[in-house]
Design a protein around this motif. Structure first.
Motif, PDB file in Angstrom:
ATOM      1  N   MET A   1     -46.920  56.193  26.718  1.00  0.00           N
ATOM      2  CA  MET A   1     -46.346  56.159  25.371  1.00  0.00           C
ATOM      3  C   MET A   1     -46.933  55.057  24.489  1.00  0.00           C
ATOM      4  O   MET A   1     -46.794  55.104  23.276  1.00  0.00           O
ATOM      5  CB  MET A   1     -44.822  56.031  25.441  1.00  0.00           C
ATOM      6  N   LYS A   2     -47.578  54.058  25.072  1.00  0.00           N
ATOM      7  CA  LYS A   2     -48.127  52.951  24.283  1.00  0.00           C
ATOM      8  C   LYS A   2     -49.044  52.113  25.163  1.00  0.00           C
ATOM      9  O   LYS A   2     -49.168  52.366  26.356  1.00  0.00           O
ATOM     10  CB  LYS A   2     -47.000  52.080  23.734  1.00  0.00           C
ATOM     11  N   THR A   3     -49.659  51.101  24.590  1.00  0.00           N
ATOM     12  CA  THR A   3     -50.390  50.111  25.370  1.00  0.00           C
ATOM     13  C   THR A   3     -49.375  49.078  25.848  1.00  0.00           C
ATOM     14  O   THR A   3     -48.582  48.565  25.065  1.00  0.00           O
ATOM     15  CB  THR A   3     -51.486  49.437  24.527  1.00  0.00           C
ATOM     16  N   TRP A   4     -49.411  48.802  27.138  1.00  0.00           N
ATOM     17  CA  TRP A   4     -48.474  47.861  27.752  1.00  0.00           C
ATOM     18  C   TRP A   4     -49.170  46.530  27.939  1.00  0.00           C
ATOM     19  O   TRP A   4     -50.289  46.488  28.459  1.00  0.00           O
ATOM     20  CB  TRP A   4     -48.004  48.394  29.113  1.00  0.00           C
ATOM     21  N   TYR A   5     -48.511  45.455  27.522  1.00  0.00           N
ATOM     22  CA  TYR A   5     -49.094  44.118  27.641  1.00  0.00           C
ATOM     23  C   TYR A   5     -48.361  43.310  28.695  1.00  0.00           C
ATOM     24  O   TYR A   5     -47.134  43.242  28.695  1.00  0.00           O
ATOM     25  CB  TYR A   5     -49.076  43.401  26.291  1.00  0.00           C
TER      26      TYR A   5
ATOM     27  N   LEU B   1     -52.651  47.514  29.493  1.00  0.00           N
ATOM     28  CA  LEU B   1     -52.855  48.773  30.206  1.00  0.00           C
ATOM     29  C   LEU B   1     -52.596  49.913  29.237  1.00  0.00           C
ATOM     30  O   LEU B   1     -51.538  49.973  28.610  1.00  0.00           O
ATOM     31  CB  LEU B   1     -51.885  48.910  31.384  1.00  0.00           C
ATOM     32  N   LYS B   2     -53.550  50.825  29.109  1.00  0.00           N
ATOM     33  CA  LYS B   2     -53.388  52.009  28.277  1.00  0.00           C
ATOM     34  C   LYS B   2     -53.562  53.214  29.189  1.00  0.00           C
ATOM     35  O   LYS B   2     -54.666  53.528  29.630  1.00  0.00           O
ATOM     36  CB  LYS B   2     -54.427  52.022  27.158  1.00  0.00           C
ATOM     37  N   PHE B   3     -52.440  53.846  29.541  1.00  0.00           N
ATOM     38  CA  PHE B   3     -52.463  55.016  30.415  1.00  0.00           C
ATOM     39  C   PHE B   3     -52.754  56.250  29.569  1.00  0.00           C
ATOM     40  O   PHE B   3     -52.111  56.471  28.544  1.00  0.00           O
ATOM     41  CB  PHE B   3     -51.105  55.194  31.104  1.00  0.00           C
TER      42      PHE B   3
ATOM     43  N   LYS C   1     -56.325  58.635  33.627  1.00  0.00           N
ATOM     44  CA  LYS C   1     -57.231  57.502  33.453  1.00  0.00           C
ATOM     45  C   LYS C   1     -56.431  56.341  32.881  1.00  0.00           C
ATOM     46  O   LYS C   1     -55.475  56.529  32.134  1.00  0.00           O
ATOM     47  CB  LYS C   1     -58.373  57.831  32.484  1.00  0.00           C
ATOM     48  N   VAL C   2     -56.833  55.132  33.227  1.00  0.00           N
ATOM     49  CA  VAL C   2     -56.200  53.934  32.678  1.00  0.00           C
ATOM     50  C   VAL C   2     -57.298  53.030  32.121  1.00  0.00           C
ATOM     51  O   VAL C   2     -58.327  52.822  32.749  1.00  0.00           O
ATOM     52  CB  VAL C   2     -55.331  53.187  33.727  1.00  0.00           C
ATOM     53  N   LEU C   3     -57.081  52.544  30.899  1.00  0.00           N
ATOM     54  CA  LEU C   3     -57.976  51.589  30.272  1.00  0.00           C
ATOM     55  C   LEU C   3     -57.312  50.225  30.370  1.00  0.00           C
ATOM     56  O   LEU C   3     -56.137  50.075  30.032  1.00  0.00           O
ATOM     57  CB  LEU C   3     -58.227  51.970  28.810  1.00  0.00           C
TER      58      LEU C   3
END
Length: 161
Positions: free
Chosen positions: A55-59, A81-83, A88-90
């Motif tokens: 749902m979002k980028t997690w910090y 973390l951007k799922f 894939k995860v960035l």
């Protein structure tokens, strides 16, 4: 008003220099002439049942181990973390960019095939963060809108905002 300051771990002696960057937001109340602390993550803010990892980028906010040690990033929003929906995860760190695969099954989570750019950065927390990710075993969401990644062998947990 945004107040930025340094603090130390609760387990540290007062002789230990404060080194953990912290930020707190306040509102000035004109009537009482006082600063009022703004609670950014109050209870009931989110519905964990409706939240998803993509749902979002997690910090990364912190990692708490069962021996009461706590590790935090030196600067906010450096480790993310951007799922993506395609498993894939960035990953961003204080030095390099990474990517890999993630697998979720019944609230169990596993990261695989993580690759990274290869820049050298002195005093980077990247290796510590990467090691934590390889130890993730499961996840859940809190009603404060946080993503919690639990580490293997019930050794601790990583908190993301």
């Amino acid at each position: 008003v945004i107040v930025q300051f340094l603090e130390r771990l609760k387990s540290d002696a007062f002789s230990t220099p404060a080194s953990i960057p912290t930020e707190q937001i306040f509102i000035y109340d004109v009537d009482t002439k006082q600063l009022i602390k703004v609670e950014q993550n109050f209870e009931g803010e989110a519905d964990p049942a409706r939240m998803t990892v993509d749902m979002k980028t997690w910090y990364w906010l912190k990692t708490e181990y069962n021996n009461d040690s706590v590790h935090k990033p030196r600067l906010a929003k450096e480790f993310g973390l951007k799922f993506e929906k395609n498993s894939k995860v960035l990953i961003t760190t204080d030095c390099n960019s990474m990517q890999g695969d993630y697998r979720i099954e019944n609230k169990k989570m596993q990261f695989n095939n993580i690759i990274s750019t290869r820049m050298f950065c002195a005093d980077s927390q990247e290796q510590e963060f990467s090691k934590m990710l390889t130890s993730v075993s499961s996840y859940f969401f809190t009603n404060k809108g946080q993503l919690i990644l639990e580490l293997k062998y019930d050794s601790g947990s990583m908190t993301f905002l």
